[in-house]
Design an enzyme around this catalytic site. Structure first.
Site, PDB file in Angstrom:
ATOM      1  CB  CYS A 143      -1.046   7.179  -5.091  1.00 16.07           C
ATOM      2  SG  CYS A 143       0.205   6.181  -6.091  1.00 16.07           S
ATOM      3  CB  SER A 144      -2.073   2.036  -2.688  1.00  8.99           C
ATOM      4  OG  SER A 144      -2.422   2.079  -1.461  1.00  8.99           O
ATOM      5  CB  CYS A 145      -6.896   1.812  -4.977  1.00  8.41           C
ATOM      6  SG  CYS A 145      -7.054   3.446  -5.482  1.00  8.41           S
TER       7      CYS A 145
ATOM      8  CB  CYS B 250      -1.004   0.046   1.276  1.00  8.36           C
ATOM      9  SG  CYS B 250      -1.562  -1.538   1.681  1.00  8.36           S
TER      10      CYS B 250
END
Lengths: 118, 211
Positions: free
Chosen positions: B120-122, B117
């Site tokens: 800018c992870s989702c 993560c």
């Protein structure tokens, strides 16, 4: 309360740091006020008072400011303090809440001068 | 406030203690909710309903359902690895956000996948609900790439040193989801019983599934 719309709103926060913390698959609130402010921000957006994106942007910029001013592992980090600050900024900017009335009402609750049950 | 001023008589000491501890944040939050109620913008039970909904209706149930199905149905598993968004739709799970793709990776006896993560992870929220606290922890985000085995230890996972680790970075375009290894001794179990074994951590490669 539109269930799908709410899920979408929370889903939109899931770009990393802005995502709400959970524990054992439930929302993780360390103190009751954290749940209240979480629900308040969602409810007011859902009622059409502001687009969810406005809140999301306010939260992201609030967290970015905190991160710029603190070390990465600073133990004073509290996610919902950021959420509260972001929400306050938004509703004051929108002119929905007057900062003076907010201050006075806060003091009334803090000093137990108000009996209203929230 | 002193106990003498407390109107609750014999319970005075008890209330006295509780009533001293209103924090700034709690008071601020009450003030906001109070003002919005006064302005007629919310009702007295509006916030309760929001919280209740999130506590009961979001969770990793969907993800666990997908894993259990993949364990018992090799055809489904193949479709899941091929096109995850399409495969989860077979189970009636809707992927609410447009423009983001789900990619499923499969843990095997030789390879352990972990999802990392970065800033800018989702998070695959339609499958896993709200992200756990560790997901957004900056220290975790930095360590998982550098020392995945140590991070796994923190999650009480002692991985076989011979096992290869692959790390997947969930980005704005692709969110990763891990199908953990099916535990031994679960042959013939129903999907429902299997799904109950699967944790959020396991579906991001930070936990194993035990029967």
């Amino acid at each position: 309360m539109d269930a799908e719309a709410s899920k979408q709103r929370i889903g939109q926060l899931n770009g990393g740091v802005a995502a709400p913390p959970t524990l054992c698959n439930n929302l993780q609130f360390e103190e009751p006020w954290q749940g209240r402010i979480f629900g308040l921000a969602l409810a007011l957006s859902e009622a059409g008072n502001y687009p969810w994106e406005s809140f999301r942007q306010s939260l992201i910029s609030t967290i970015a400011e905190w991160e710029a001013a603190h070390a990465r592992d600073d133990p004073s980090w509290r996610y919902y303090e950021q959420w509260l600050a972001a929400f306050e900024k938004l509703v004051i900017d929108l002119g929905v809440i007057n900062p003076v009335e907010l201050h006075e009402r806060t003091e009334a609750f803090r000093l137990r001068l108000r009996d209203e049950v929230i | 406030m002193s106990a003498e001023h407390d109107e609750h008589g014999e319970h005075g000491e008890h209330h006295h203690h509780e009533r001293e501890s209103e924090s700034y944040y709690a008071a601020r939050t009450k003030a906001l909710e109070s003002l919005f109620r006064e302005k007629g913008m919310i009702g007295v039970d509006t916030v309760d309903r929001v919280i209740r909904f999130f506590d009961h209706d979001m969770g990793p149930f969907n993800g666990a359902k997908v894993v259990a199905k993949a364990w018992v149905d090799p055809g489904f598993k193949a479709r899941l690895l091929e096109d995850a968004n399409k495969a989860i739709a077979e189970l009636g799970i809707r992927d609410g956000i447009e423009g983001e793709n789900l990619r499923v990776v499969d843990n095997t006896p030789s390879v352990h996948h972990m999802v990392c993560c970065t800033l800018c992870s989702c998070w695959p929220w339609p499958l896993l609900g709200l992200p756990p606290y560790w997901f957004k922890d900056p220290v975790f985000r930095a360590r998982v790439v550098k020392e995945p085995r140590a991070v796994l230890k923190d999650f009480c996972v002692d991985l076989d040193p011979g096992k290869q680790i692959r790390i997947w970075d969930s980005g704005a375009q692709v969110r990763y989801f891990v199908v953990p290894e099916r535990p031994a001794g679960t042959e013939g179990w129903s999907e429902e019983k299997l799904a109950a074994l699967v944790s959020t951590e396991a579906m991001q490669g930070l936990g194993l599934v035990a029967a």
